[in-house]
Enzyme design. Sequence first.
Site, PDB file in Angstrom:
ATOM      1  N   ASP A   1       2.386   5.685  -6.642  1.00  0.00           N
ATOM      2  CA  ASP A   1       3.605   5.703  -5.837  1.00  0.00           C
ATOM      3  C   ASP A   1       4.895   5.787  -6.642  1.00  0.00           C
ATOM      4  O   ASP A   1       5.897   6.283  -6.135  1.00  0.00           O
ATOM      5  CB  ASP A   1       3.662   4.443  -4.956  1.00  0.00           C
TER       6      ASP A   1
ATOM      7  N   HIS B   1      -2.358  -2.333  -9.720  1.00  0.00           N
ATOM      8  CA  HIS B   1      -3.391  -1.744  -8.871  1.00  0.00           C
ATOM      9  C   HIS B   1      -4.554  -2.704  -8.712  1.00  0.00           C
ATOM     10  O   HIS B   1      -4.873  -3.453  -9.626  1.00  0.00           O
ATOM     11  CB  HIS B   1      -3.900  -0.417  -9.451  1.00  0.00           C
TER      12      HIS B   1
ATOM     13  N   HIS C   1       0.875  -1.183   0.000  1.00  0.00           N
ATOM     14  CA  HIS C   1       0.000   0.000   0.000  1.00  0.00           C
ATOM     15  C   HIS C   1       0.916   1.238   0.000  1.00  0.00           C
ATOM     16  O   HIS C   1       1.744   1.393  -0.908  1.00  0.00           O
ATOM     17  CB  HIS C   1      -0.940  -0.111   1.212  1.00  0.00           C
TER      18      HIS C   1
HETATM   19  C1  LIG Z   1      -1.184   4.130  -3.308  1.00  0.00           C
HETATM   20  C2  LIG Z   1      -1.234   2.648  -3.373  1.00  0.00           C
HETATM   21  O1  LIG Z   1      -1.425   2.004  -2.381  1.00  0.00           O
HETATM   22  S1  LIG Z   1      -1.062   1.961  -4.904  1.00  0.00           S
HETATM   23  C3  LIG Z   1      -0.481   0.334  -4.602  1.00  0.00           C
HETATM   24  C4  LIG Z   1       0.943   0.358  -4.135  1.00  0.00           C
HETATM   25  N1  LIG Z   1       1.497  -1.014  -4.051  1.00  0.00           N
HETATM   26  C5  LIG Z   1       2.454  -1.433  -4.891  1.00  0.00           C
HETATM   27  O2  LIG Z   1       2.937  -0.731  -5.758  1.00  0.00           O
HETATM   28  C6  LIG Z   1       2.946  -2.832  -4.629  1.00  0.00           C
HETATM   29  C7  LIG Z   1       3.112  -3.615  -5.927  1.00  0.00           C
HETATM   30  N2  LIG Z   1       1.824  -3.957  -6.490  1.00  0.00           N
HETATM   31  C8  LIG Z   1       1.105  -5.009  -5.990  1.00  0.00           C
HETATM   32  O3  LIG Z   1       1.550  -5.748  -5.100  1.00  0.00           O
HETATM   33  C9  LIG Z   1      -0.276  -5.251  -6.554  1.00  0.00           C
HETATM   34  O4  LIG Z   1      -0.345  -4.774  -7.888  1.00  0.00           O
HETATM   35  C10 LIG Z   1      -1.378  -4.590  -5.726  1.00  0.00           C
HETATM   36  C11 LIG Z   1      -1.229  -4.994  -4.241  1.00  0.00           C
HETATM   37  C12 LIG Z   1      -1.303  -3.071  -5.827  1.00  0.00           C
HETATM   38  C13 LIG Z   1      -2.724  -5.050  -6.264  1.00  0.00           C
HETATM   39  O5  LIG Z   1      -2.801  -6.430  -6.005  1.00  0.00           O
HETATM   40  P1  LIG Z   1      -3.855  -7.351  -6.776  1.00  0.00           P
HETATM   41  O6  LIG Z   1      -5.147  -6.653  -6.901  1.00  0.00           O
HETATM   42  O7  LIG Z   1      -3.840  -8.655  -6.066  1.00  0.00           O
HETATM   43  O8  LIG Z   1      -3.162  -7.473  -8.194  1.00  0.00           O
HETATM   44  P2  LIG Z   1      -3.734  -8.142  -9.536  1.00  0.00           P
HETATM   45  O9  LIG Z   1      -4.834  -9.103  -9.198  1.00  0.00           O
HETATM   46  O10 LIG Z   1      -4.030  -7.028 -10.466  1.00  0.00           O
HETATM   47  O11 LIG Z   1      -2.473  -8.944 -10.060  1.00  0.00           O
HETATM   48  C14 LIG Z   1      -2.544  -9.622 -11.273  1.00  0.00           C
HETATM   49  C15 LIG Z   1      -1.254 -10.310 -11.572  1.00  0.00           C
HETATM   50  O12 LIG Z   1      -0.243  -9.332 -11.763  1.00  0.00           O
HETATM   51  C16 LIG Z   1       0.838  -9.553 -10.886  1.00  0.00           C
HETATM   52  N3  LIG Z   1       1.299  -8.289 -10.395  1.00  0.00           N
HETATM   53  C17 LIG Z   1       0.513  -7.303  -9.907  1.00  0.00           C
HETATM   54  N4  LIG Z   1       1.291  -6.278  -9.524  1.00  0.00           N
HETATM   55  C18 LIG Z   1       2.559  -6.632  -9.766  1.00  0.00           C
HETATM   56  C19 LIG Z   1       3.794  -5.995  -9.583  1.00  0.00           C
HETATM   57  N5  LIG Z   1       3.856  -4.786  -9.028  1.00  0.00           N
HETATM   58  N6  LIG Z   1       4.919  -6.623  -9.953  1.00  0.00           N
HETATM   59  C20 LIG Z   1       4.858  -7.846 -10.499  1.00  0.00           C
HETATM   60  N7  LIG Z   1       3.712  -8.507 -10.708  1.00  0.00           N
HETATM   61  C21 LIG Z   1       2.574  -7.908 -10.342  1.00  0.00           C
HETATM   62  C22 LIG Z   1       0.239 -10.367  -9.742  1.00  0.00           C
HETATM   63  O13 LIG Z   1       1.235 -11.117  -9.063  1.00  0.00           O
HETATM   64  C23 LIG Z   1      -0.733 -11.213 -10.466  1.00  0.00           C
HETATM   65  O14 LIG Z   1      -0.045 -12.272 -11.089  1.00  0.00           O
HETATM   66  P3  LIG Z   1      -0.609 -13.780 -11.056  1.00  0.00           P
HETATM   67  O15 LIG Z   1      -1.955 -13.694 -11.700  1.00  0.00           O
HETATM   68  O16 LIG Z   1       0.411 -14.553 -11.811  1.00  0.00           O
HETATM   69  O17 LIG Z   1      -0.677 -14.113  -9.597  1.00  0.00           O
HETATM   70  O1  LIG Z   2      -6.956   2.119  -3.847  1.00  0.00           O
HETATM   71  C1  LIG Z   2      -6.064   1.341  -3.491  1.00  0.00           C
HETATM   72  O2  LIG Z   2      -6.213   0.109  -3.338  1.00  0.00           O
HETATM   73  C2  LIG Z   2      -4.697   1.836  -3.233  1.00  0.00           C
HETATM   74  C3  LIG Z   2      -4.473   3.233  -3.685  1.00  0.00           C
HETATM   75  O3  LIG Z   2      -4.184   3.498  -4.821  1.00  0.00           O
HETATM   76  C4  LIG Z   2      -4.672   4.303  -2.724  1.00  0.00           C
HETATM   77  O4  LIG Z   2      -5.062   4.048  -1.576  1.00  0.00           O
HETATM   78  O5  LIG Z   2      -4.411   5.470  -3.077  1.00  0.00           O
END
Ligand SMILES: CC(=O)SCCNC(=O)CCNC(=O)[C@H](O)C(C)(C)COP(=O)(O)OP(=O)(O)OC[C@H]1O[C@@H](n2cnc3c(N)ncnc32)[C@H](O)[C@@H]1OP(=O)(O)O
Ligand SMILES: O=C([O-])CC(=O)C(=O)O
Length: 379
Positions: free
Chosen positions: A315, A264, A225
């Site tokens: 981010d 996302h 997050h």
């Molecule tokens: C302001 C915020 O909070 S924005 C979010 C900030 N967090 C990050 O940047 C952390 C990296 N990103 C992630 O871990 C994820 O994309 C999350 C937590 C943001 C969303 O998680 P989910 O909704 O579970 O992702 P989603 O279902 O779209 O993932 C689909 C596939 O893409 C992959 N994937 C998603 N994000 C990433 C990533 N950043 N790097 C590599 N692979 C990824 C997943 O592992 C998944 O693969 P699989 O089907 O083989 O298991």
């Molecule tokens: O909506 C989400 O899951 C994460 C995010 O981008 C935020 O909190 O700004």
Amino acid sequence: MSDHTSTPSAAAAGLRGQSAGETALCTVGQTGSGLRYRGYDLEDLADNAAFEEVAYLLLKGKLPNREELAAYIARLKSLRGLPDALKAVLEQIPASAHPMDVMRTGCSMLGNLETEASFDEQADQADRMLAVFPSIINYWYRFSHDGVRIETETDDDSIGAHFLHLLHGEAPSELHAAVMNTSLILYAEHEFNASTFTARVCASTLSDLHSCVTAAIGSLRGPLHGGANEAAMAMIESWRSPEEAEREILGMLERREKIMGFGHAIYRERDPRNAIIKEWSRKLADDVGDTQLYAVSERVESVMWREKKLFCNADFFHASAYHFMGIPTKLFTPIFVCSRLTGWAAHVFEQRANNRIIRPSADYTGPEHCDWQPIDQRD
Ligand SMILES: CC(=O)SCCNC(=O)CCNC(=O)[C@H](O)C(C)(C)COP(=O)(O)OP(=O)(O)OC[C@H]1O[C@@H](n2cnc3c(N)ncnc32)[C@H](O)[C@@H]1OP(=O)(O)O
Ligand SMILES: O=C([O-])CC(=O)C(=O)O
């Protein structure tokens, strides 16, 4: 009737795609990539608004007129002082602590000193937190790292400029103040993200605002997050060229590692906040004469899209933008707190206004029934 032996479907994991309540505060990704606060497009707010206007919109339900905004800014400026007892607690926290833990403790201590005695105080309590959070984190940071007890009142109207002033000990440039203003707007609100949902669950027990915000800070801390901006910085600063970045990213993907700052839970095409902070990062790179970090970031973005169709979330370019303004990496997520506090508090108000305790069910996956074993008969 529910089937106790079934496992949750992939869609249900993480409650993805399920509505968990109503909100009038925000829409995320309704057209695949859009973001609106109370109906206003994020792009319009980022181009035209002061963060304090957006805070007012979220917390009080409408955009302020000129007089209301001036009064609100003056009021927030008057609330920046730290109680001595809070300073004393902050001075106990070692320099090695994570600043998100400092935020959590600071918010919790404030709740001991200025407890929300009744929900009638909620708006005042939220304003106080909005005004004082930059003081909390910067007082601790400057005391623990530089050995100085800073004065937490400045003349800066904007919270963004005030934050940088406390951190660097001088008023920021117009460019830096503008970037901070936009950054705080971009991070202010995002529907039922993990930290906001945490705040709402806490609010649904009729708990106090400081408890809701303290809990939300804990949720925001994690690298999946809010902590992703810090994790993205640690990654990009280790690469000296776009070519090295591309090689390393390909290796990480091969090893199925997560690339922080990408992907996302809701957006499917793009995160609309990225283009905005990316453009500010480009301007800051020009301003500081950077020839490496921005280019590395752009290459990571293009490789991730080419290889995985994964896009930068809010981010990723925040990392380089904050870095170019001389902000230490470990203070990145606390800035997110200073902004998202507005969304958290607005959601707490909304939850309280139409409350039912949030208490979902679970699909049980454990053994059906176990016979009791006296302790000396166990393995
Ligand atoms: C302001 C915020 O909070 S924005 C979010 C900030 N967090 C990050 O940047 C952390 C990296 N990103 C992630 O871990 C994820 O994309 C999350 C937590 C943001 C969303 O998680 P989910 O909704 O579970 O992702 P989603 O279902 O779209 O993932 C689909 C596939 O893409 C992959 N994937 C998603 N994000 C990433 C990533 N950043 N790097 C590599 N692979 C990824 C997943 O592992 C998944 O693969 P699989 O089907 O083989 O298991
Ligand atoms: O909506 C989400 O899951 C994460 C995010 O981008 C935020 O909190 O700004």
